[in-house]
Design a protein around this motif. Structure first.
Motif, PDB file in Angstrom:
ATOM      1  N   VAL A 288      12.018 -25.616   0.719  1.00 29.22           N
ATOM      2  CA  VAL A 288      12.506 -26.368  -0.444  1.00 29.22           C
ATOM      3  C   VAL A 288      13.255 -25.441  -1.401  1.00 29.22           C
ATOM      4  O   VAL A 288      14.320 -25.795  -1.921  1.00 29.22           O
ATOM      5  CB  VAL A 288      11.334 -27.069  -1.156  1.00 29.22           C
ATOM      6  N   ALA A 289      12.716 -24.254  -1.634  1.00 25.05           N
ATOM      7  CA  ALA A 289      13.357 -23.308  -2.544  1.00 25.05           C
ATOM      8  C   ALA A 289      14.749 -22.922  -2.050  1.00 25.05           C
ATOM      9  O   ALA A 289      15.712 -22.854  -2.834  1.00 25.05           O
ATOM     10  CB  ALA A 289      12.489 -22.061  -2.698  1.00 25.05           C
ATOM     11  N   ILE A 290      14.876 -22.678  -0.760  1.00 23.00           N
ATOM     12  CA  ILE A 290      16.183 -22.322  -0.192  1.00 23.00           C
ATOM     13  C   ILE A 290      17.155 -23.489  -0.316  1.00 23.00           C
ATOM     14  O   ILE A 290      18.339 -23.296  -0.649  1.00 23.00           O
ATOM     15  CB  ILE A 290      16.025 -21.874   1.274  1.00 23.00           C
ATOM     16  N   ALA A 291      16.691 -24.704  -0.065  1.00 16.78           N
ATOM     17  CA  ALA A 291      17.554 -25.881  -0.205  1.00 16.78           C
ATOM     18  C   ALA A 291      18.063 -26.011  -1.638  1.00 16.78           C
ATOM     19  O   ALA A 291      19.257 -26.264  -1.870  1.00 16.78           O
ATOM     20  CB  ALA A 291      16.789 -27.134   0.207  1.00 16.78           C
ATOM     21  N   ILE A 292      17.173 -25.817  -2.608  1.00 23.14           N
ATOM     22  CA  ILE A 292      17.584 -25.899  -4.019  1.00 23.14           C
ATOM     23  C   ILE A 292      18.601 -24.802  -4.331  1.00 23.14           C
ATOM     24  O   ILE A 292      19.617 -25.042  -4.994  1.00 23.14           O
ATOM     25  CB  ILE A 292      16.355 -25.795  -4.938  1.00 23.14           C
ATOM     26  N   HIS A 293      18.332 -23.594  -3.863  1.00 24.03           N
ATOM     27  CA  HIS A 293      19.248 -22.481  -4.094  1.00 24.03           C
ATOM     28  C   HIS A 293      20.639 -22.781  -3.529  1.00 24.03           C
ATOM     29  O   HIS A 293      21.658 -22.446  -4.151  1.00 24.03           O
ATOM     30  CB  HIS A 293      18.699 -21.212  -3.448  1.00 24.03           C
ATOM     31  N   ASN A 294      20.670 -23.434  -2.378  1.00 29.90           N
ATOM     32  CA  ASN A 294      21.940 -23.759  -1.723  1.00 29.90           C
ATOM     33  C   ASN A 294      22.530 -25.076  -2.218  1.00 29.90           C
ATOM     34  O   ASN A 294      23.520 -25.559  -1.653  1.00 29.90           O
ATOM     35  CB  ASN A 294      21.742 -23.825  -0.212  1.00 29.90           C
ATOM     36  N   LYS A 295      21.910 -25.637  -3.269  1.00 29.23           N
ATOM     37  CA  LYS A 295      22.378 -26.885  -3.881  1.00 29.23           C
ATOM     38  C   LYS A 295      22.396 -28.031  -2.871  1.00 29.23           C
ATOM     39  O   LYS A 295      23.303 -28.881  -2.856  1.00 29.23           O
ATOM     40  CB  LYS A 295      23.747 -26.696  -4.534  1.00 29.23           C
ATOM     41  N   GLN A 296      21.358 -28.055  -2.034  1.00 30.25           N
ATOM     42  CA  GLN A 296      21.184 -29.113  -1.050  1.00 30.25           C
ATOM     43  C   GLN A 296      20.012 -30.004  -1.450  1.00 30.25           C
ATOM     44  O   GLN A 296      19.120 -29.593  -2.198  1.00 30.25           O
ATOM     45  CB  GLN A 296      20.915 -28.511   0.333  1.00 30.25           C
ATOM     46  N   ALA A 297      20.011 -31.226  -0.943  1.00 30.92           N
ATOM     47  CA  ALA A 297      18.879 -32.118  -1.174  1.00 30.92           C
ATOM     48  C   ALA A 297      17.644 -31.548  -0.471  1.00 30.92           C
ATOM     49  O   ALA A 297      17.751 -30.969   0.619  1.00 30.92           O
ATOM     50  CB  ALA A 297      19.187 -33.512  -0.640  1.00 30.92           C
ATOM     51  N   VAL A 298      16.490 -31.718  -1.086  1.00 34.95           N
ATOM     52  CA  VAL A 298      15.272 -31.189  -0.471  1.00 34.95           C
ATOM     53  C   VAL A 298      14.763 -32.091   0.638  1.00 34.95           C
ATOM     54  O   VAL A 298      13.906 -31.697   1.440  1.00 34.95           O
ATOM     55  CB  VAL A 298      14.162 -30.955  -1.516  1.00 34.95           C
ATOM     56  N   GLY A 299      15.280 -33.319   0.693  1.00 34.72           N
ATOM     57  CA  GLY A 299      14.963 -34.180   1.827  1.00 34.72           C
ATOM     58  C   GLY A 299      13.594 -34.828   1.781  1.00 34.72           C
ATOM     59  O   GLY A 299      13.006 -35.113   2.827  1.00 34.72           O
ATOM     60  N   CYS A 300      13.065 -35.068   0.570  1.00 32.86           N
ATOM     61  CA  CYS A 300      11.752 -35.698   0.423  1.00 32.86           C
ATOM     62  C   CYS A 300      11.859 -36.847  -0.565  1.00 32.86           C
ATOM     63  O   CYS A 300      12.647 -36.778  -1.518  1.00 32.86           O
ATOM     64  CB  CYS A 300      10.723 -34.693  -0.080  1.00 32.86           C
ATOM     65  N   PRO A 301      11.061 -37.895  -0.393  1.00 38.49           N
ATOM     66  CA  PRO A 301      11.107 -39.011  -1.344  1.00 38.49           C
ATOM     67  C   PRO A 301      10.807 -38.550  -2.764  1.00 38.49           C
ATOM     68  O   PRO A 301       9.815 -37.862  -3.007  1.00 38.49           O
ATOM     69  CB  PRO A 301       9.993 -39.943  -0.824  1.00 38.49           C
ATOM     70  N   LYS A 302      11.696 -38.900  -3.686  1.00 33.95           N
ATOM     71  CA  LYS A 302      11.555 -38.539  -5.095  1.00 33.95           C
ATOM     72  C   LYS A 302      11.374 -37.027  -5.281  1.00 33.95           C
ATOM     73  O   LYS A 302      10.749 -36.585  -6.247  1.00 33.95           O
ATOM     74  CB  LYS A 302      10.386 -39.297  -5.726  1.00 33.95           C
TER      75      LYS A 302
END
Length: 328
Positions: A288-302
């Motif tokens: 999740v941290a890497i996804a946020i860093h890369n400005k990507q959706a974390v892919g989880c509901p809410k």
């Protein structure tokens, strides 16, 4: 503020995932509420390992800066501010006070993403994401496993449900999982539900009273094996703390699988439990941290990423990979 980096230099340490000579592409600040439980140290160990593995795969050199609030919510907010001032790129915190939005707001107001870990906030301040365990699935999976175990042995389950707390969301979700798995199973009947408010004395006395009232009870749903000593004491008092295979054995399905539960499974007393999975939760946080860093959706509901535990039994307790509570 208690702050450290690995390896240790004087009183400070750096949790580094690569050579100290390399500049960090991505620095994560971790603000623990406390480190009184062994599981927190294991989570930190797993996070460091996953930061290296997943970071390298993502082309990132991830470094972790860690501090500990010693259970003080105000101190945790100050610690988060210190992390912000040190230049971290993301803050993760296991909240000392779930109802306080102050540490979350401090990061977000500074333009730094904030991830709550293990404990979701009940405040009105919404973090960037949350990573924690799926309490409902913990209750459901352990209960389904107990249904199958009793069915395989031709046993009609007459169970006592121990309830952690009526207002605690994790306890309520675990209880919901129990009833969804068992109420229409045709295998298990819940004789009585015993509220305990997560108090060890009430776990012991409540189960003792239930066993006296329902002497034909042959199974127990335990919302956390952190209270296994209380359950053991009540069963011993009733002459029912005996190993699997003994006619007086009471089948117990538990949650968390802490070290005492591993020992009890190995000895043949505790039948099964769903793990509070430190390894998988740490792995999910880094993802999740890497996804946020890369400005990507974390892919989880809410943006709430809940990790399912694994069912641990007497058969797999010695072989299940990365079971943090197993001391070999």
């Amino acid at each position: 503020m208690k702050k450290y980096l690995l390896p240790i230099f004087g009183g400070l340490a750096l949790l580094a995932t690569s050579s100290i000579a390399l500049a960090a592409d991505f620095t994560i600040g971790i603000a623990w509420d406390d480190k009184n439980g062994e599981i927190i140290s294991k989570m930190e160990e797993y996070i460091a390992a996953e930061a290296k593995t997943q970071g390298e795969a993502a082309g990132l050199d991830i470094k972790l800066v860690v501090n500990v609030a010693e259970g003080d919510p105000s101190r945790q907010t100050s610690n988060v501010e210190d992390l912000i001032n040190s230049g971290v790129d993301l803050v993760m915190a296991r909240l000392a006070d779930s109802g306080s939005g102050a540490p979350i707001r401090a990061a977000l107001d500074s333009g730094i993403p904030f991830v709550t870990f293990d404990r979701a906030t009940t405040s009105k301040v919404t973090p960037t994401a949350h990573v924690g365990v799926d309490a409902y699935d913990e209750g459901l999976s352990a209960s389904l496993a107990l249904v199958e175990l009793l069915k395989s042995k031709g046993v009609q389950g007459k169970c006592i449900e121990m309830l952690g707390g009526t207002t605690d969301v994790n306890a309520v979700q675990r209880a919901k999982g129990w009833h969804d798995a068992t109420d229409k199973s045709g295998v298990i009947t819940t004789l009585v539900t015993v509220p305990t408010d997560w108090l060890a004395d009430r776990m012991r006395s409540g189960l003792a009273d239930a066993l006296a009232a329902y002497p034909d009870a042959n199974c127990v749903f335990l919302p956390s094996d952190n209270f296994l000593p209380s359950i053991q004491a009540a069963l011993e008092g009733a002459g029912r703390w005996v190993k699997t295979g003994d006619p007086k054995h009471v089948y117990v399905a538990s949650q968390d699988v802490f070290p005492a539960a591993v020992k009890s499974m190995r000895e043949g007393y505790l039948d099964l439990g769903t793990s509070y999975d430190a390894f998988l939760t740490a792995k999910e946080f880094v993802r999740v941290a890497i996804a946020i860093h890369n400005k990507q959706a974390v892919g989880c509901p809410k943006n709430s990423c809940l990790v399912k535990g694994r069912v641990v039994t007497q058969e797999n307790v010695n072989t299940l990979p990365n079971l943090w509570s197993r001391v070999d």
